[in-house]
Structures are given as structure tokens and as C-alpha cells.
Design a protein around this motif. Structure first.
Motif, PDB file in Angstrom:
ATOM      1  N   ARG A 236       0.829  -1.212   0.000  1.00 16.77           N
ATOM      2  CA  ARG A 236       0.000   0.000   0.000  1.00 16.77           C
ATOM      3  C   ARG A 236       0.864   1.262   0.000  1.00 16.77           C
ATOM      4  O   ARG A 236       0.552   2.235  -0.680  1.00 16.77           O
ATOM      5  CB  ARG A 236      -0.937   0.016   1.208  1.00 16.77           C
ATOM      6  N   ASN A 237       1.947   1.252   0.783  1.00 18.31           N
ATOM      7  CA  ASN A 237       2.864   2.394   0.757  1.00 18.31           C
ATOM      8  C   ASN A 237       3.286   2.695  -0.677  1.00 18.31           C
ATOM      9  O   ASN A 237       3.256   3.851  -1.127  1.00 18.31           O
ATOM     10  CB  ASN A 237       4.129   2.099   1.574  1.00 18.31           C
ATOM     11  N   MET A 238       3.684   1.660  -1.400  1.00 20.59           N
ATOM     12  CA  MET A 238       4.232   1.851  -2.745  1.00 20.59           C
ATOM     13  C   MET A 238       3.186   2.304  -3.748  1.00 20.59           C
ATOM     14  O   MET A 238       3.478   3.097  -4.642  1.00 20.59           O
ATOM     15  CB  MET A 238       4.879   0.541  -3.221  1.00 20.59           C
ATOM     16  N   THR A 239       1.969   1.800  -3.640  1.00 22.70           N
ATOM     17  CA  THR A 239       0.965   2.125  -4.659  1.00 22.70           C
ATOM     18  C   THR A 239       0.232   3.430  -4.362  1.00 22.70           C
ATOM     19  O   THR A 239      -0.462   3.958  -5.237  1.00 22.70           O
ATOM     20  CB  THR A 239      -0.068   0.992  -4.818  1.00 22.70           C
ATOM     21  N   SER A 240       0.387   3.977  -3.158  1.00 21.76           N
ATOM     22  CA  SER A 240      -0.314   5.216  -2.814  1.00 21.76           C
ATOM     23  C   SER A 240       0.157   6.409  -3.648  1.00 21.76           C
ATOM     24  O   SER A 240      -0.568   7.393  -3.813  1.00 21.76           O
ATOM     25  CB  SER A 240      -0.150   5.530  -1.326  1.00 21.76           C
ATOM     26  N   ASN A 241       1.371   6.330  -4.176  1.00 21.11           N
ATOM     27  CA  ASN A 241       1.882   7.415  -5.014  1.00 21.11           C
ATOM     28  C   ASN A 241       1.069   7.611  -6.288  1.00 21.11           C
ATOM     29  O   ASN A 241       1.043   8.708  -6.849  1.00 21.11           O
ATOM     30  CB  ASN A 241       3.332   7.133  -5.401  1.00 21.11           C
ATOM     31  N   THR A 383       7.738   7.099   1.335  1.00 23.03           N
ATOM     32  CA  THR A 383       7.706   6.407   0.043  1.00 23.03           C
ATOM     33  C   THR A 383       7.565   7.410  -1.103  1.00 23.03           C
ATOM     34  O   THR A 383       6.807   7.212  -2.040  1.00 23.03           O
ATOM     35  CB  THR A 383       6.566   5.370  -0.006  1.00 23.03           C
ATOM     36  N   ALA A 384       8.275   8.508  -0.999  1.00 18.02           N
ATOM     37  CA  ALA A 384       8.308   9.606  -1.986  1.00 18.02           C
ATOM     38  C   ALA A 384       7.194  10.604  -1.716  1.00 18.02           C
ATOM     39  O   ALA A 384       7.092  11.160  -0.627  1.00 18.02           O
ATOM     40  CB  ALA A 384       8.314   9.098  -3.421  1.00 18.02           C
ATOM     41  N   VAL A 407      -5.219  12.086   1.298  1.00 15.81           N
ATOM     42  CA  VAL A 407      -5.117  10.944   2.219  1.00 15.81           C
ATOM     43  C   VAL A 407      -4.130  11.232   3.345  1.00 15.81           C
ATOM     44  O   VAL A 407      -4.093  10.529   4.347  1.00 15.81           O
ATOM     45  CB  VAL A 407      -4.676   9.643   1.494  1.00 15.81           C
ATOM     46  N   GLY A 408      -3.315  12.264   3.169  1.00 18.92           N
ATOM     47  CA  GLY A 408      -2.272  12.563   4.135  1.00 18.92           C
ATOM     48  C   GLY A 408      -2.684  13.651   5.112  1.00 18.92           C
ATOM     49  O   GLY A 408      -3.497  14.515   4.806  1.00 18.92           O
ATOM     50  N   GLY A 434      -0.265   9.009   7.044  1.00 24.78           N
ATOM     51  CA  GLY A 434      -0.982   8.639   5.834  1.00 24.78           C
ATOM     52  C   GLY A 434      -0.573   7.268   5.335  1.00 24.78           C
ATOM     53  O   GLY A 434       0.333   6.623   5.898  1.00 24.78           O
ATOM     54  N   PRO A 435      -1.206   6.787   4.256  1.00 28.01           N
ATOM     55  CA  PRO A 435      -0.922   5.442   3.753  1.00 28.01           C
ATOM     56  C   PRO A 435       0.442   5.321   3.094  1.00 28.01           C
ATOM     57  O   PRO A 435       0.867   4.220   2.780  1.00 28.01           O
ATOM     58  CB  PRO A 435      -2.048   5.218   2.739  1.00 28.01           C
ATOM     59  N   GLN A 436       1.131   6.461   2.911  1.00 26.51           N
ATOM     60  CA  GLN A 436       2.477   6.426   2.326  1.00 26.51           C
ATOM     61  C   GLN A 436       3.553   6.156   3.379  1.00 26.51           C
ATOM     62  O   GLN A 436       4.685   5.807   3.034  1.00 26.51           O
ATOM     63  CB  GLN A 436       2.829   7.780   1.664  1.00 26.51           C
TER      64      GLN A 436
END
Length: 581
Positions: A236-241, A383-384, A407-408, A434-436
Motif C-alpha cells: 500500500r505504501n508503494m501504490t499510494s503514489n 515512500t516519496a 489521504v495525508g 498517511g498510507p504512504q
């Protein structure tokens, strides 16, 4: 702040976000309980990196990767990735095992990364700029089982292979040397060379269950002080971008009173990105490769950044976006050969990882009329991308890093206690949620407890947030200078230096002082033809800032200032300039 001729903006950031995230909207938000903390998430984001891979496979015949004479379509990339994934299974790689990827930006890099993801491994991209000893640390700390490297990196780690008991197998790509040790194998023996990938068989997806909260990556922090820490990130961290990048562009349309563009990537012309930041960095991986694969874009790679060859690639490949750090944008703007190339395809010149001068925003808009300047703020631990800033909003607030993706959440807290939330526009320490935000630091329980608290990440950045939620990074807390009790925010002085027409690159560092503690020193790289001397630059700052902020010394650097892979200026290196005297 508004452009009255266009009645801009027609709605606030909050109104635009509410419209874009409402039920049924493209960026709909839903709350999930993640590790005991209620967190806003993107409802429509790909659940895992396997889903990102599958979304890319919708674009089979499009080109995906271009590097010198190598070209790979999405289909051939998919075939190579699945072939390597099945090899990893044959090698005994199981869910949760670490697979390291250590190479420069090559087409084999995303193949190795997604092959590891498809078998459920925790893929660990290590910094290709590291020395052999640093790479040994990363491999040992992560407990890597299989490493996939290029020839240069193999040379660096060769002497350490016998000291890594967890490392069972190494694959090397583009190896031109003599025979290899028994534990090292050629990638080409598994998948062939890039231009032959289309001839590989079409294999089935590995049967490995994957969930959004499963561990996906270990990305190591910059390590400018002390040992780098491995940030353990989830799918989820990776795809939140993907949502964070998309909503930034959509918000701009709504604030300008324009209808939302088509968002279905299968109905849009292909976007092309010249990727000049390292793939092992969160910006290259999470903010660039993942969204590009997901939406059917094209990635053009360079062996190393060089402005004129980059301009030729922009022209020949019809590149629509590029960037990385402000220096890259400056070099494109200032290059004497720029008029020889057709750069009209550029739609975005974006950067992060370092402060940028307000003048750069203006110059991008002037130099590339069809292009939007853009920046943002994020860390390895987020995660960026956490905030994004583009177009008209950026032009009107050039010192800001933009608002957070919805989301943040962001708070400015008192640095002294880490708890008291400060008022709007007050300067304090930035905390984000947030999810990141990654789970923890690998093998570092004390650092984890200090940095990650109740779902919040303590960033170490000094910042303020204005009335509309725009973030302004003031400085790294640990880099702030204190001269005789007076705080000096380095970025403020650096921005003044950037405003001088001769200055291309600038950094403020502390010079130790017996009674004041420290004083500001400037290290500057001049533009081609620039003639400013120390006295002129000190006077330039003196006319614009309080006397205690004026650099007591100015040193001139013969090239762009040294940076780490994340684009951050290596101030520890620059301090050595003033070490004598």
C-alpha cells in the motif's frame, strides 16, 4: 495571489479535494485500520505491486523501456519479468525473503524489482553509488538471499561475497569479464538480452497470495550522518503514489475552472518520462516507475545525466516530463545549445529533494511555454510523494512544496516536546500521517520508536503550513544554524543567493566560531559566464536579509554542488572548504 484575468482560482484546495474524493469520484477515499491506526486510503488504488504489473500488461504493444540501443515493449518486459520470477522460485525464494537489486538505471532494473514482487519477496534496492563496504552493510543488514546486480556493482561486492552467510545466489547483468564464481550467474542466461525478451515464453503468474499490508520493500535512507536505516514499506505504501500524483494534476484543472480531463490511461496518448533520478531512490521507484507502469507510459533512461544528450533524447523520444533536482532544470534552461533542439513536447519539469529558487519557477514557465513547473515534498519514509505542487499554484507560491494529497495529514509540532501542535504559519517540526508512511526501520527498534509514533512520522524538517494547507519547508532541523542564539534557516539565505543572476547552485553551512557557536558560510557554483565575487554576493545578501544572516565567507565550487542519490546537497563535504582557518 489570484490571476484576475482568468478568475483563478475558482475554488479552494479543500473544495477541489472534496469533489475529487467524494463517493464514486475517481480519487475516492476510504478509511482503513492499519496496524491499529485509522488511516485514510485511496479506494481505487491498485491493492499491490502485482496489480500495478497487471495494469501495465494492458498496454502490451506499447514501448515501455528505452535505453541507448535497447527497447522493450510492455509485453516483452512482462515476459522477462515472469521468466525471472519463476527462476527465483526455483532458487527457493519464498514470501518475505529479501531480494536485492543493485544496478544503475538499466532496463533490467524494473524486471528484477517486479520479479521479486511477484514471488512475494521484500525487494531491497540498494544505492548503486555506495562503496563495496556500504553495499556489504546493506546486504548483511537486510539479510538478502538473492542479489541481482550489474557488472560494476559485482566488482564492488566481489570481495565481500564470502562474508554474507544469508546471500545464497547472485545474478549479474551486462558482465563482460572472465568466468564467474560458482555462486554468481548471468541474468542473460535466464532472460536473454533486452531486445530478445519478446521471444521468451508467456508464463503464468506465480501463485503467491499478496495483500496491501504485506511487506514489499526496504529502501535505505540517505545516510548523510551515521549508518543508513532501512525503511520497511508495504504494497500500500508503494501504490499510494499513483493517487497522490494523479490528484495533483486533477486539482489544477478544477481550480482553474476547467473540466476534468480523461483519466482512463487506456484512452489517453502515451506519456513519456526521461528518468534521470536513480531507480533505487523512492522518487525514481515509487513516484516514477510504478505510476508509469500502471498507466502505460514510456521510460527513457540515460547512463548518466548530461544536458545536451538529454535534450536530444527529449526531442527524439518526444519526452513529456523530466526533472529530479533543481540543478537539472537549471542546466536545461541555461545550456547554450538549447535552441538547437525541439523541446516542445515537454509538459512538466519537476523536482524535489532540494530547495529551489523562486526564480526557477518563473524561468521554467518562460523557457518551456507548454510546460508546467512542479515540485513536492517527501522522504524515503513517506515512500516519496507526500505533497505536490504544480502549475498555477506553484507559480503563485514558489517557496511552497504544495498541499498534502488528501489521504495525508500534516501537523507542525513544538520541536521541544514533539507533542504540542502549533498554530497556522508557526514554524516547528513537521509530523505527517498517511498510507504512504512506512511501517518501521528494519532491525532498528529504538530509531523506529523515536520516529514512528501512533501512525505519525517525525520528519526532522522545520516547516510551516499556511491557512490553505500549503507546506513551506524552512530547513532540516539538524541543519539549522544558531549564531549567537539567533536561528538562521539555511534555505532562506540560499534562496536569496539563487536570486542573484550569476548563481546556479548554492548552499549555506555552519562555520564553527569560538564565541557565537557557528556562523554562516556560503558555497556557490556560478552559471557559465558568471563573474560575481565574494564581496558582491555578501553585499547582495546584506541588502535583503538581517546582518546576522549574511555569510561571513563565500567559497566558489567549480561544478554543481555534490549531492547524494536523493538529491540532497552533501553539506558535510562542503564544510571541509572552511575547515582551515
Amino acid at each position: 495571489m489570484t490571476d484576475s484575468s482568468k478568475n483563478w482560482p475558482v475554488m479552494s484546495v479543500a473544495e477541489a479535494h472534496a469533489k475529487l474524493t467524494a463517493p464514486g469520484a475517481p480519487f475516492e477515499i476510504e478509511e482503513k485500520v492499519i496496524r491499529g491506526v485509522t488511516t485514510r486510503t485511496w479506494k481505487n488504488a491498485p491493492p499491490t505491486l502485482r496489480d500495478v504489473f497487471l495494469n501495465g500488461m494492458r498496454f502490451k504493444d506499447r514501448e515501455f523501456l528505452v535505453y541507448e540501443g535497447d527497447r522493450a515493449t510492455f509485453d516483452s518486459f512482462g515476459r522477462a519479468t515472469l521468466t525471472l520470477a519463476h527462476q527465483l522460485i526455483a532458487d527457493g525464494v519464498k514470501k518475505g525473503d529479501r531480494v536485492a537489486v543493485i544496478m544503475r538505471n538499466l532496463p533490467e532494473w524494473p524486471v528484477a524489482f517486479w520479479a521479486g514482487q511477484l514471488v512475494g519477496a521484500i525487494v531491497t534496492p540498494l544505492n548503486a553509488w555506495w562503496t563495496g563496504a556500504e553495499l556489504e552493510y546493506g546486504l548483511a543488514d537486510s539479510g538478502t538471499k538473492v542479489a541481482i546486480v550489474d557488472d560494476e556493482r559485482l566488482g564492488r561486492i566481489a570481495e565481500f561475497l564470502g562474508k554474507l552467510p544469508d546471500l545464497q545466489k547472485v545474478y549479474v547483468t551486462r558482465h563482460a569479464g572472465p568466468e564467474l564464481p560458482a555462486t554468481v550467474h548471468r541474468v542473460e542466461d535466464v532472460i536473454g538480452t533486452v531486445n530478445s525478451w519478446s521471444g521468451l515464453p508467456e508464463l503464468a503468474l506465480p501463485d503467491v497470495p499478496l495483500e496491501p499490508e504485506d511487506d514489499a520493500t526496504i529502501l535505505y535512507t540517505s545516510g548523510t550522518t551515521g549508518r543508513p536505516k532501512g525503511a520497511l514499506g508495504t504494497h500500500r505504501n508503494m501504490t499510494s503514489n499513483i493517487g497522490a500524483g494523479g490528484i495533483s494534476a486533477a486539482r489544477n484543472f478544477l481550480r482553474a475552472g476547467e473540466p476534468l480531463p480523461e483519466l482512463d490511461a487506456t484512452k489517453l496518448p502515451q506519456r513519456c518520462t526521461l528518468l534521470v533520478v536513480p531507480m533505487f531512490h523512492a522518487t525514481g521507484l515509487s513516484a516514477t516507475i510504478g505510476p508509469t507502469l500502471n498507466s502505460g507510459g514510456k521510460l527513457v533512461l540515460m547512463r548518466r545525466w548530461d544536458a545536451e544528450p538529454a535534450m536530444k533524447l527529449i526531442q527524439d523520444e518526444k519526452v513529456s516530463s523530466t526533472g529530479g533536482v533543481p540543478t537539472i532544470a537549471w542546466q536545461l534552461i541555461e545550456h547554450p545549445a538549447r535552441s538547437k533542439y525541439d523541446l516542445s513536447s515537454l509538459m512538466a519539469v519537476t523536482y524535489g529533494g532540494a530547495p529551489s529558487a523562486p526564480e526557477l519557477v518563473r524561468r521554467i514557465s518562460e523557457t518551456f511555454p507548454g510546460s508546467q513547473p512542479g515540485n513536492g515534498w517527501g522522504m524515503t519514509e513517506t515512500t516519496a510523494t507526500f505533497t505536490s505542487h504544480m502549475g498555477k499554484d506553484y507559480e503563485n507560491r514558489p517557496e511552497s512544496a504544495g498541499p498534502a494529497a488528501p489521504v495525508g495529514e500534516m501537523q507542525i509540532r513544538d520541536p521541544a516536546d514533539g507533542k504540542t501542535v502549533l498554530a497556522t504559519n508557526a514554524v516547528g517540526e513537521l509530523w505527517v500521517k498517511g498510507p504512504q508512511v512506512v511501517k518501521l526501520y528494519w532491525n532498528k527498534p529504538e530509531a523506529t520508536a523515536e520516529t514512528f509514533q501512533d501512525g505519525w512520522l517525525r520528519t526532522g524538517d522545520l516547516a510551516r503550513i499556511d491557512e490553505e494547507g500549503f507546506l513551506f519547508i524552512i530547513d532540516r532541523a539538524k541543519d539549522m544554524l544558531i549564531r549567537g542564539g539567533e536561528n538562521i534557516y539555511c534555505v532562506e539565505v540560499e534562496n536569496v543567493l539563487y536570486d542573484h543572476p550569476d548563481v546556479m547552485d548554492a548552499a549555506i553551512v555552519g562555520i564553527p566560531h569560538k564565541t557565537l557557536g557557528e556562523e554562516p558560510g556560503a558555497v556557490v557554483h556560478l552559471k557559465p559566464g558568471g563573474t560575481a565575487d565574494e564581496a558582491e554576493l555578501r553585499q547582495f545578501v546584506r541588502e535583503r536579509l538581517a546582518a546576522f544572516k549574511v555569510p561571513v565567507k563565500v567559497a566558489f565550487w567549480p561544478e554543481t554542488l555534490p549531492r547524494n542519490a536523493n538529491g540532497k546537497i552533501l553539506k558535510t563535504e562542503l564544510k571541509k572548504v572552511f575547515a582551515e582557518g
